[in-house]
Scaffold this active site. Structure first.
Site, PDB file in Angstrom:
ATOM      1  N   ASP A 196       6.867   3.709   1.301  1.00 24.50           N
ATOM      2  CA  ASP A 196       6.000   4.880   1.469  1.00 24.50           C
ATOM      3  C   ASP A 196       6.784   5.994   2.160  1.00 24.50           C
ATOM      4  OD1 ASP A 196       2.915   5.677   1.389  1.00 24.50           O
ATOM      5  OD2 ASP A 196       3.777   6.450   3.245  1.00 24.50           O
TER       6      ASP A 196
ATOM      7  N   GLU B  97       2.563   8.889  -2.921  1.00 24.08           N
ATOM      8  CA  GLU B  97       3.917   8.853  -2.354  1.00 24.08           C
ATOM      9  C   GLU B  97       4.380   7.424  -2.107  1.00 24.08           C
ATOM     10  OE1 GLU B  97       1.103   9.494   1.211  1.00 24.08           O
ATOM     11  OE2 GLU B  97       1.198  10.007  -0.921  1.00 24.08           O
TER      12      GLU B  97
END
Length: 410
Positions: A265, A307
């Protein structure tokens, strides 16, 4: 570089196989040779239907050109250009094929059924009508003028293709190659393959089976490109180029009993997006994806969503994968991305002049947090391993970010 050239691989393989088939076509039985003569029409029909279904206007135009070339070539050019009619047909095709290839190479994809698509079809139809008219009247003046040598040089005079035709083919090849490099999509690579195919058709039209085999080759290259393109749309993330979550789900069904899964992430991505804008945010995701593509240890990266990314390590434990993930984390952290200053010129040439002066770019870097878990007695399904890796990821976030955390670690 290899990724940028990947879209050219399949067209080049098909061209090589076609060249090998050309040397073996003489040994086919009469029935097989007759079937071979029908293949270009069958492949053209398949490509035309696929191009229409997937709204690939450029593909449809190329198929029409290839089919017209095959029909005229097989009817007029089988014995060469010895007759006035054959000479007229060859000279017309030598101009029309490269010209339209060049135009199509410069086109943007606009589909086939809209206003732009209909205008393009009308433009192509007008050219074919002109060809029919000159052939019907036996008028060679136009095509003779267009295929007249541009330069009186011995080397150029020995070439099998008229000089203007060769010039347009080289330009079309250069444009399609550049587009395939900039955007390695299957259809872009296929356009380059079709340019090479048409060059072969114009260079040796009277060689037995050349017209048959390479007309079919053009359609086959385009059919395979459409299949590849539709597969990529379903299983590949368009922005990052990574396999999508659907591809990940397909892989998870076939994993063995031993594997590790890492969840990656981007740290503070929302704040980064709010500060620099969504365009820069997209560039960040592309940068991270580029580093993920180079992950070592046999890791297979995927875009999970937003993301967040996933890396699968088949046959490895979490401890085996950890060093490779640590190298990945460092590679992303050390990558400096230059942001254009607000007062920097937008024009690239002016930007190069002033790059070392008052318009300095700002360098920014991003970091990622990574959680990794492995299959085993504790986590028996891929879904459980992903949840465990996600929990490890959140521990990495809560522990200060920019670190790799293993599931079960304190």
């Amino acid at each position: 570089m290899l990724r940028n050239l990947s879209s050219l691989l399949l067209p080049l393989i098909v061209l090589l196989l076609s060249w090998l088939l050309l040397s073996r076509a003489f040994f086919l039985s009469p029935a097989q040779q007759e079937l071979l003569t029908l293949a270009p029409y069958l492949l053209a029909a398949a490509a035309l239907i696929s191009g229409y279904h997937f709204k690939r206007g450029r593909v449809c135009l190329l198929i029409i050109l290839a089919t017209v070339n095959y029909y005229l070539g097989s009817h007029y050019l089988a014995a060469g250009t010895v007759t006035p009619e054959a000479n007229l047909v060859y000279r017309a095709l030598a101009i029309l094929l490269p010209f339209n290839l060049l135009v199509i190479a410069l086109m943007r994809e606009k589909g086939i059924t809209g206003c732009t698509g209909r205008m393009r079809l009308t433009f192509l139809g007008g050219q074919l009508f002109l060809l029919w008219l000159t052939l019907h009247q036996g008028s060679q003046a136009l095509w003779m003028a267009l295929t007249h040598p541009l330069l009186q040089l011995t080397l150029l005079a020995s070439l099998p293709i008229p000089q203007l035709s060769l010039l347009m083919l080289v330009a079309a090849a250069g444009i399609t190659l550049w587009k395939a490099w900039q955007r390695p999509a299957p259809v872009e690579g296929a356009l380059f393959g079709v340019v090479i195919t048409f060059a072969v058709l114009l260079a040796w039209p009277a060689v037995p089976f050349v017209t048959t085999i390479f007309s079919g080759t053009a359609s086959l290259i385009l059919v395979l490109a459409i299949i590849q393109d539709s597969h990529n749309m379903a299983f590949r993330d368009d922005m990052t180029g990574l396999p999508s979550r659907r591809a990940l789900n397909e892989l998870l069904r076939g994993l063995g009993s031993r594997y590790a899964i890492a969840m990656v992430d981007v740290d503070h991505f929302k704040r980064f997006n709010d500060t620099y804008g969504h365009d820069v945010g997209d560039q960040v995701l592309k940068v991270v994806a580029g580093r993920l593509m180079a992950v070592s240890g046999g890791g297979r990266p995927f875009r999970y969503g937003g993301e967040e990314f996933t890396v699968i390590f088949p046959g490895k434990s979490a401890k085996d994968a950890a060093p490779h993930l640590e190298r990945l984390r460092k590679a992303i952290e050390e990558y400096k991305m230059a942001l254009r200053s607000d007062d920097r010129p937008k024009d690239d040439s002016k930007g190069q002049v002033s790059r070392n002066r008052q318009y300095a770019s700002r360098d920014v870097s991003v970091t990622v947090s990574i959680g990794v878990a492995e299959s085993g007695s504790r986590y028996t399904t891929a879904e459980e391993v992903i949840r465990a890796a996600d929990s490890a990821l959140y521990r990495a976030k809560n522990g200060g970010r920019n670190q790799v955390c293993l599931a079960g670690q304190r």
